[in-house]
Design an enzyme around this catalytic site. Structure first.
Site, short mmCIF file in Angstrom:
data_model
loop_
_atom_site.label_atom_id
_atom_site.label_comp_id
_atom_site.label_asym_id
_atom_site.label_seq_id
_atom_site.Cartn_x
_atom_site.Cartn_y
_atom_site.Cartn_z
N ARG A 236 9.57 0.32 6.21
CA ARG A 236 9.45 -1.09 6.58
C ARG A 236 9.22 -1.31 8.07
O ARG A 236 9.58 -2.34 8.63
CB ARG A 236 10.72 -1.86 6.15
CG ARG A 236 10.95 -1.90 4.64
CD ARG A 236 9.83 -2.64 3.95
NE ARG A 236 10.16 -2.90 2.53
CZ ARG A 236 9.34 -3.47 1.66
NH1 ARG A 236 8.12 -3.80 2.07
NH2 ARG A 236 9.70 -3.67 0.42
N SER A 237 8.62 -0.35 8.71
CA SER A 237 8.35 -0.47 10.15
C SER A 237 7.12 -1.31 10.45
O SER A 237 6.91 -1.74 11.58
CB SER A 237 8.17 0.92 10.77
OG SER A 237 7.06 1.58 10.17
N LYS A 239 3.98 -0.11 9.30
CA LYS A 239 2.87 0.85 9.45
C LYS A 239 1.71 0.54 8.52
O LYS A 239 0.55 0.69 8.91
CB LYS A 239 3.37 2.29 9.24
CG LYS A 239 4.05 2.56 7.92
CD LYS A 239 4.68 3.94 7.91
CE LYS A 239 5.34 4.24 6.56
NZ LYS A 239 6.46 3.31 6.25
N HIS A 275 0.99 -5.83 -1.32
CA HIS A 275 -0.08 -5.10 -0.63
C HIS A 275 -1.45 -5.63 -1.04
O HIS A 275 -2.33 -5.84 -0.21
CB HIS A 275 0.01 -3.60 -0.96
CG HIS A 275 0.95 -2.86 -0.05
ND1 HIS A 275 0.50 -2.02 0.94
CD2 HIS A 275 2.30 -2.83 0.02
CE1 HIS A 275 1.54 -1.50 1.58
NE2 HIS A 275 2.64 -1.97 1.03
N ARG A 276 -1.64 -5.86 -2.34
CA ARG A 276 -2.95 -6.31 -2.83
C ARG A 276 -3.29 -7.69 -2.29
O ARG A 276 -4.44 -7.95 -1.92
CB ARG A 276 -2.95 -6.32 -4.35
CG ARG A 276 -3.08 -4.92 -4.95
CD ARG A 276 -3.01 -4.95 -6.46
NE ARG A 276 -3.26 -3.63 -7.03
CZ ARG A 276 -2.99 -3.31 -8.29
NH1 ARG A 276 -2.44 -4.21 -9.11
NH2 ARG A 276 -3.26 -2.09 -8.73
N ARG A 279 -4.72 -7.66 1.30
CA ARG A 279 -6.01 -7.03 1.58
C ARG A 279 -7.15 -8.04 1.44
O ARG A 279 -7.10 -8.94 0.61
CB ARG A 279 -6.28 -5.88 0.61
CG ARG A 279 -5.27 -4.78 0.65
CD ARG A 279 -5.51 -3.79 -0.47
NE ARG A 279 -4.28 -3.16 -0.89
CZ ARG A 279 -4.08 -2.61 -2.09
NH1 ARG A 279 -5.06 -2.61 -2.97
NH2 ARG A 279 -2.92 -2.07 -2.37
#
Length: 404
Positions: A236-237, A239, A275-276, A279
């Site tokens: 959870r940084s 990245k 995530h999807r 994008r």
């Protein structure tokens, strides 16, 4: 005759720092980091966006507005009425698709946007071409514009707020390898200085201070986008978000998800959904751990998320979790798979951004198999990083440049 572009301001409509904003970026915006609302002066005859203090900004840049024959607005200007400097014509907007020809010979075409506002394509009497986009806007209907696919000499756009606008222009062929991309409408969403320069360079763009004068079409080095980048960090940084930002201004990215699906795991499904949704719609997703064939092919950029899950799959395939299997050939098989991946990264011609995890900075795992995974991930990260021109460590949402 060369086209001279003077950026009287490069900030968001409210400027930077924003009035009465207590955020860290605004608090640190002092000296050269202060930006007035974006306004562009073209050859001293065309003013794109009228902002408060335009005449003073021009004087500070060593220019005058006395020769301006047209003032065009790119977006709705809220707040009090703009003060029109004496002698300037009334500010207005051009209807989408219409062409305006100035007495100086400059032609201005209004480009429709997908958000409130108007973009302007300016062509000089000698043919130099620049495109100016409003804050928060990207061109609409570019497929119909493919007949105008000559690359622009310069594009000034909201690169930070709408990186997909640059991606669309690249698809249409109007942003090419030699096109200078300038970031304007800069707001407090990104710290100024080195962090802003780093993010813009990843998009093949740059920012300049208020008052900068440029010659459109003159040769200058275009920021080189690193071809291979590794982004590492803890859980959870930030990245993955950092990796996605690095390719947000490029079309057709192939997002390689190495985690696959997990039946019945609602929390994992929520991670995948988040995530999807983040994008760009133009990206394509491949759910696979077979990275070598993808790296061997020509094609658009690859975003691999992540190497730690690739290693989990690789260890599954060679039985590396079992001590006997590890000693009986699993270690040798895993090293061969890792070497094959590293060789593919070295040889690939594609742009690659890969994400991995940093583990092993805490307590020593209690079991041999987990210690084995920790050690092998460290070896994989080091070998993969050795083949990358750019290496980032993300800590608490902040990207630290380790190489590149």
């Amino acid at each position: 005759m060369d086209v001279e572009l003077t950026l009287l301001g490069t900030g968001a409509p409210e400027g930077l720092p924003r009035p009465d904003c207590p955020c860290a970026v605004c608090a640190a915006a002092r000296g050269g980091a202060v930006r007035a609302a974006t306004s562009l002066l073209v050859d001293g005859v065309l003013l794109l966006d009228l902002t408060p203090g335009a005449a003073l900004a021009a004087a500070r840049a060593g220019r005058t507005l006395a020769g301006v024959r047209q003032v065009l607005l790119s977006h709705p200007h809220e707040g009090p009425a703009m003060e029109l400097p004496p002698g300037l014509p009334a500010a207005g907007r051009v209807a989408d698709g219409r062409v305006l020809t100035l007495l100086s010979g400059h032609r201005v075409r209004a480009v429709p946007m997908d958000a409130p506002g108007t973009g302007y394509e300016v062509v000089s009497p000698d043919g130099e071409r620049l495109l100016y986009l409003p804050p928060g806007g990207a061109p609409a209907g570019l497929d119909a514009e493919r007949v105008r696919s000559e690359p622009y000499d310069l594009v000034a756009a909201d690169v930070v707020g709408r990186p997909d606008a640059v991606a669309r222009l690249r698809v249409a062929g109007v942003v090419g390898p030699s096109t200078e991309v300038l970031a304007v409408h800069l707001d407090h969403g990104v710290p100024q200085g080195a962090e802003l320069a780093r993010r813009l360079a990843a998009a093949g763009a740059r920012a300049v201070p208020d008052g900068t004068a440029l010659v459109v079409g003159a040769y200058r080095p275009v920021p080189q986008v690193p071809r291979r980048t590794l982004v590492t960090g803890g859980a959870r940084s930030g990245k993955s978000l950092e990796a996605e930002r690095r390719l947000a201004a490029f079309p057709g990215v192939v997002y390689v998800a190495t985690g696959g699906g997990r039946d019945g795991d609602a929390e994992w499904a929520e991670r995948v959904r988040a995530h999807r949704e983040r994008r760009p719609a133009s990206w394509r997703t491949e759910e696979t751990c077979d990275l070598v064939p993808l790296l061997a092919q020509d094609g658009p950029p690859l975003l691999v998320d992540c190497l730690s899950l690739w290693l989990t799959d690789a260890m599954d395939r060679v039985g590396a979790w079992d001590d006997a299997a590890w000693e009986g050939g699993g270690e040798k098989a895993l090293r061969a798979r890792t070497a094959e991946l590293v060789d593919a990264v070295r040889a690939t011609r594609r742009t690659v951004v890969a994400v991995t995890n940093e583990v092993g900075s805490s307590v020593v795992p209690a079991t041999a198999s987990v210690r084995r995974y920790r050690d092998e991930l460290g070896r994989l990260n080091a070998a993969f990083a050795a083949e990358c021109e750019h290496l980032l460590l993300v800590v608490a949402g902040q990207a630290l440049v380790l190489r590149g």
